[in-house]
Design a protein around this motif. Sequence first.
Motif, PDB file in Angstrom:
ATOM      1  N   GLY A  22      74.250  49.700  34.789  1.00  0.00           N
ATOM      2  CA  GLY A  22      73.288  49.224  33.791  1.00  0.00           C
ATOM      3  C   GLY A  22      72.942  47.760  33.980  1.00  0.00           C
ATOM      4  O   GLY A  22      71.785  47.350  33.819  1.00  0.00           O
ATOM      5  N   TYR A  23      73.935  46.953  34.323  1.00  0.00           N
ATOM      6  CA  TYR A  23      73.681  45.531  34.561  1.00  0.00           C
ATOM      7  C   TYR A  23      72.779  45.340  35.777  1.00  0.00           C
ATOM      8  O   TYR A  23      71.845  44.535  35.746  1.00  0.00           O
ATOM      9  CB  TYR A  23      75.024  44.811  34.757  1.00  0.00           C
ATOM     10  CG  TYR A  23      74.902  43.324  34.930  1.00  0.00           C
ATOM     11  CD1 TYR A  23      74.558  42.510  33.862  1.00  0.00           C
ATOM     12  CD2 TYR A  23      75.137  42.733  36.166  1.00  0.00           C
ATOM     13  CE1 TYR A  23      74.449  41.138  34.013  1.00  0.00           C
ATOM     14  CE2 TYR A  23      75.018  41.371  36.335  1.00  0.00           C
ATOM     15  CZ  TYR A  23      74.690  40.579  35.255  1.00  0.00           C
ATOM     16  OH  TYR A  23      74.580  39.219  35.430  1.00  0.00           O
ATOM     17  N   ILE A  24      73.029  46.090  36.838  1.00  0.00           N
ATOM     18  CA  ILE A  24      72.185  45.981  38.039  1.00  0.00           C
ATOM     19  C   ILE A  24      70.764  46.450  37.730  1.00  0.00           C
ATOM     20  O   ILE A  24      69.776  45.840  38.168  1.00  0.00           O
ATOM     21  CB  ILE A  24      72.812  46.787  39.207  1.00  0.00           C
ATOM     22  CG1 ILE A  24      74.107  46.110  39.675  1.00  0.00           C
ATOM     23  CG2 ILE A  24      71.841  46.926  40.369  1.00  0.00           C
ATOM     24  CD1 ILE A  24      74.911  46.910  40.656  1.00  0.00           C
ATOM     25  N   ALA A  25      70.633  47.521  36.949  1.00  0.00           N
ATOM     26  CA  ALA A  25      69.300  48.013  36.584  1.00  0.00           C
ATOM     27  C   ALA A  25      68.567  46.991  35.715  1.00  0.00           C
ATOM     28  O   ALA A  25      67.355  46.777  35.864  1.00  0.00           O
ATOM     29  CB  ALA A  25      69.419  49.347  35.854  1.00  0.00           C
ATOM     30  N   LEU A  26      69.274  46.336  34.823  1.00  0.00           N
ATOM     31  CA  LEU A  26      68.668  45.317  33.971  1.00  0.00           C
ATOM     32  C   LEU A  26      68.178  44.132  34.808  1.00  0.00           C
ATOM     33  O   LEU A  26      67.056  43.647  34.615  1.00  0.00           O
ATOM     34  CB  LEU A  26      69.662  44.848  32.904  1.00  0.00           C
ATOM     35  CG  LEU A  26      69.190  43.756  31.950  1.00  0.00           C
ATOM     36  CD1 LEU A  26      68.067  44.301  31.074  1.00  0.00           C
ATOM     37  CD2 LEU A  26      70.332  43.249  31.120  1.00  0.00           C
ATOM     38  N   ILE A  27      68.989  43.672  35.729  1.00  0.00           N
ATOM     39  CA  ILE A  27      68.596  42.567  36.606  1.00  0.00           C
ATOM     40  C   ILE A  27      67.399  42.982  37.450  1.00  0.00           C
ATOM     41  O   ILE A  27      66.443  42.205  37.667  1.00  0.00           O
ATOM     42  CB  ILE A  27      69.780  42.110  37.492  1.00  0.00           C
ATOM     43  CG1 ILE A  27      70.917  41.573  36.638  1.00  0.00           C
ATOM     44  CG2 ILE A  27      69.351  41.074  38.512  1.00  0.00           C
ATOM     45  CD1 ILE A  27      70.596  40.333  35.861  1.00  0.00           C
ATOM     46  N   GLY A  28      67.391  44.204  37.936  1.00  0.00           N
ATOM     47  CA  GLY A  28      66.273  44.689  38.762  1.00  0.00           C
ATOM     48  C   GLY A  28      64.974  44.764  37.965  1.00  0.00           C
ATOM     49  O   GLY A  28      63.912  44.415  38.481  1.00  0.00           O
TER      50      GLY A  28
ATOM     51  N   ASN B 263      61.652  42.577  38.661  1.00  0.00           N
ATOM     52  CA  ASN B 263      60.416  43.296  38.968  1.00  0.00           C
ATOM     53  C   ASN B 263      59.270  42.849  38.051  1.00  0.00           C
ATOM     54  O   ASN B 263      58.110  42.816  38.460  1.00  0.00           O
ATOM     55  CB  ASN B 263      60.638  44.801  38.850  1.00  0.00           C
ATOM     56  CG  ASN B 263      59.534  45.602  39.464  1.00  0.00           C
ATOM     57  OD1 ASN B 263      58.752  45.097  40.272  1.00  0.00           O
ATOM     58  ND2 ASN B 263      59.478  46.867  39.115  1.00  0.00           N
ATOM     59  N   ASN B 264      59.579  42.481  36.818  1.00  0.00           N
ATOM     60  CA  ASN B 264      58.558  42.106  35.856  1.00  0.00           C
ATOM     61  C   ASN B 264      58.252  40.606  35.854  1.00  0.00           C
ATOM     62  O   ASN B 264      57.321  40.177  35.181  1.00  0.00           O
ATOM     63  CB  ASN B 264      58.970  42.524  34.423  1.00  0.00           C
ATOM     64  CG  ASN B 264      58.957  44.022  34.262  1.00  0.00           C
ATOM     65  OD1 ASN B 264      58.234  44.715  34.957  1.00  0.00           O
ATOM     66  ND2 ASN B 264      59.774  44.494  33.335  1.00  0.00           N
TER      67      ASN B 264
END
Length: 147
Positions: free
Chosen positions: A133-139, A143-144
């Motif tokens: 979840g942390y990696i997805a949040l950083i990604g 990206n945005n």
Amino acid sequence: MTTPQNPGQWPDPYQPPAAPSWPSSSEQPPPPPSAPPAYPAYQTPPPAYGGVPGYGQPAPYVLTRPTNNLALAAMIVSLAGLVTCVAFPVGAILGHVALKQVRQTGEQGEGYAKTGIIVGWIGTALGVLGCIGYIALIGSIANNSNI
């Protein structure tokens, strides 16, 4: 005072004492009995329906199986993972080894080993999900962003 003929019978306390059986003062009274009548010794009744033994009886000796130390260590390490977040997999692996030992040797500690396994693997799974979840949040933030 006269002694009763039957040891369980007592004389009537409301009757006056009987006169001595010797007729004159020149005769000697009968000799006293050599020993008091023997009564049965007190015996402790048996405990009712498997209850606690009576007073004065020693406690029954109970053999207990020793507790597996590795199982106890597995539970402690897994619970320490709640604070460190690193010890979860170590506690789970120790729990598996300890559970195998407990089943082979017949020692106590199966509950400790299972606690170490369950807490260890649940903590490990939550830690891995947190990292993903942390990696997805950083990604998604990267990206945005307009860099």
